[in-house]
Design an enzyme around this catalytic site. Structure first.
Site, short mmCIF file in Angstrom:
data_model
loop_
_atom_site.label_atom_id
_atom_site.label_comp_id
_atom_site.label_asym_id
_atom_site.label_seq_id
_atom_site.Cartn_x
_atom_site.Cartn_y
_atom_site.Cartn_z
N SER A 28 0.82 -1.21 0.00
CA SER A 28 0.00 0.00 0.00
C SER A 28 0.86 1.26 0.00
CB SER A 28 -0.89 0.04 1.25
OG SER A 28 -1.78 -1.04 1.24
N HIS A 59 -3.39 -0.25 -5.01
CA HIS A 59 -2.78 -1.33 -5.77
C HIS A 59 -3.17 -1.24 -7.24
CE1 HIS A 59 -2.37 -4.10 -2.00
NE2 HIS A 59 -1.57 -3.07 -1.99
N HIS A 81 -4.47 -10.25 -0.40
CA HIS A 81 -4.42 -10.47 1.04
C HIS A 81 -5.31 -11.64 1.42
CE1 HIS A 81 -3.60 -6.19 0.33
NE2 HIS A 81 -2.80 -6.26 1.36
N TYR A 83 -7.34 -11.67 3.79
CA TYR A 83 -8.67 -11.21 4.19
C TYR A 83 -9.62 -10.99 3.02
CZ TYR A 83 -6.83 -6.49 3.13
OH TYR A 83 -6.26 -5.40 2.53
N GLU A 84 -9.09 -10.95 1.80
CA GLU A 84 -9.99 -10.68 0.66
C GLU A 84 -10.95 -11.83 0.41
OE1 GLU A 84 -7.92 -8.76 -2.77
OE2 GLU A 84 -6.30 -8.55 -1.32
N ALA A 111 2.55 -1.88 4.41
CA ALA A 111 2.20 -0.83 5.36
C ALA A 111 1.88 -1.54 6.67
CB ALA A 111 0.98 -0.06 4.87
N MET A 206 -1.35 -6.97 7.91
CA MET A 206 -2.29 -7.98 7.37
C MET A 206 -1.75 -8.67 6.12
SD MET A 206 -5.70 -5.61 7.62
CE MET A 206 -5.99 -4.53 9.02
N SER A 207 -0.44 -8.61 5.90
CA SER A 207 0.09 -9.19 4.65
C SER A 207 1.45 -9.81 4.89
CB SER A 207 0.20 -8.09 3.58
OG SER A 207 1.21 -7.16 3.94
N ASN A 230 0.98 4.13 11.05
CA ASN A 230 0.24 4.53 12.25
C ASN A 230 0.82 3.84 13.47
OD1 ASN A 230 -1.23 2.17 10.70
ND2 ASN A 230 -1.68 1.88 12.87
N HIS A 242 -8.20 2.94 6.59
CA HIS A 242 -7.39 2.70 5.39
C HIS A 242 -6.94 4.02 4.79
CE1 HIS A 242 -5.68 0.46 2.12
NE2 HIS A 242 -6.38 1.14 1.24
N1 HPA Z 1 -2.81 -3.00 11.92
C1 HPA Z 1 -2.87 -3.91 10.93
N2 HPA Z 1 -2.52 -3.64 9.69
C2 HPA Z 1 -2.09 -2.41 9.40
C3 HPA Z 1 -2.00 -1.41 10.37
C4 HPA Z 1 -2.37 -1.73 11.71
O1 HPA Z 1 -2.33 -0.91 12.63
N3 HPA Z 1 -1.53 -0.30 9.75
C5 HPA Z 1 -1.35 -0.62 8.45
N4 HPA Z 1 -1.67 -1.89 8.22
#
Ligand code: HPA
Length: 271
Positions: A28, A59, A81, A83-84, A111, A206-207, A230, A242
């Site tokens: 990302s 993407h 991912h 989760y998709e 990310a 998440m990846s 973050n 997101h």
């Molecule tokens: N948690 C999970 N996935 C993420 C985060 C997070 O804080 N930031 C960017 N991808």
């Protein structure tokens, strides 16, 4: 013909005799790095059966083949991912295609949320190890003894050292940490983040982890970078979203692009 065979046939048609040295996955916000590739071919995932369909914002869904300096790269602009669709092997064909094309190493980017006060939004973290919190593997259903992959040195020491040198030479502050893979797509609760800290993780996302496992299954050495977008849940009053991920990814883009460029300029076959 397997999906990988079809992908190789498409790639050979569009970029005949091009053999990449380094495979890359741009996470990302990092997609624009593909513009720095002196491209021989740019192939939409639509043409590559089994490659991820673009879904998550940021993407593009392209495989870009070409040069960065003297190094030949195959760059995946976009990833799938878990989760998709709930398939942990969503990146299997892409990673197997990297190997079949001749890649010697894989550089992954993502990310991530940071659990370290020192590594705030906009910073860059080299992953030294991971914790798989999902309970799933992209190798479910794989056959043969090769499936029992040794994950002891999942993140290649030589590639990590090369990334550290590239960072030092280019004044990029490179944090280091262990990445916890959470399935998402929801963000974590503050209690989960407190638990992950106790377990020894510094980043959360998440990846990436399924790709690392798939790459090690193929015998590909791996190096991975997180862009911190973050502070993890409960560490900051800013709500997680997101949109925030995409906005803050841009803060580190310049550093990461400089870092990746320098890494690729000085790339040597991992031993
Ligand atoms: N948690 C999970 N996935 C993420 C985060 C997070 O804080 N930031 C960017 N991808």
């Amino acid at each position: 013909m397997s999906q990988v065979d079809v992908c190789i046939a498409v790639i050979n048609r569009l970029a005949s005799s091009f053999v990449p040295q380094v495979g890359m996955v741009l996470g990302s916000g990092l997609g624009p790095f593909a513009d720095q590739v002196n491209a021989v071919a740019s192939i939409s995932f639509d043409e590559l059966p089994g490659f991820p369909q673009a879904g998550v914002g940021g993407h593009a869904g392209r495989l870009v083949l070409g040069h960065v300096g003297n190094t030949r790269v195959a760059v995946l602009q976009g990833r799938a991912h878990y989760y998709e669709h709930g398939h942990a092997d969503a990146m299997a064909v892409a990673i197997q295609t990297f190997k079949a094309m001749g890649c010697e190493a894989l550089v992954l980017t993502n990310a991530a949320g940071s659990m370290v006060t020192d590594a705030g939004p906009g910073s860059v973290m080299l992953l030294t190890d991971h914790i798989n919190m999902t309970g799933v593997s992209p190798l479910f259903g794989a056959q043969g003894n090769q499936r029992f992959v040794d994950m002891t040195q999942a993140y290649h020491h030589g590639l990590n050292d090369a990334m550290r040198s590239a960072a030092k030479a280019n004044n990029v502050t490179l944090h280091e940490g262990v990445y916890a893979w959470m399935c998402g797509p929801h963000f974590e609760t503050p209690a989960e983040i407190r638990a992950l800290k106790v377990l020894g993780a510094q980043a959360v996302g998440m990846s990436t982890v399924p790709e690392v496992i798939l790459a090690r299954h193929q015998g590909l050495p791996v190096c991975a970078l997180s862009i911190v977008t973050n502070y993890a849940s409960g560490m900051s009053p800013t709500p997680l979203s997101h949109e925030q991920t995409m906005e803050y990814a841009k803060m580190a883009t310049e550093d990461v692009e400089r870092l990746l460029n320098a890494f690729l300029q000085n790339y040597e076959v991992p031993v």
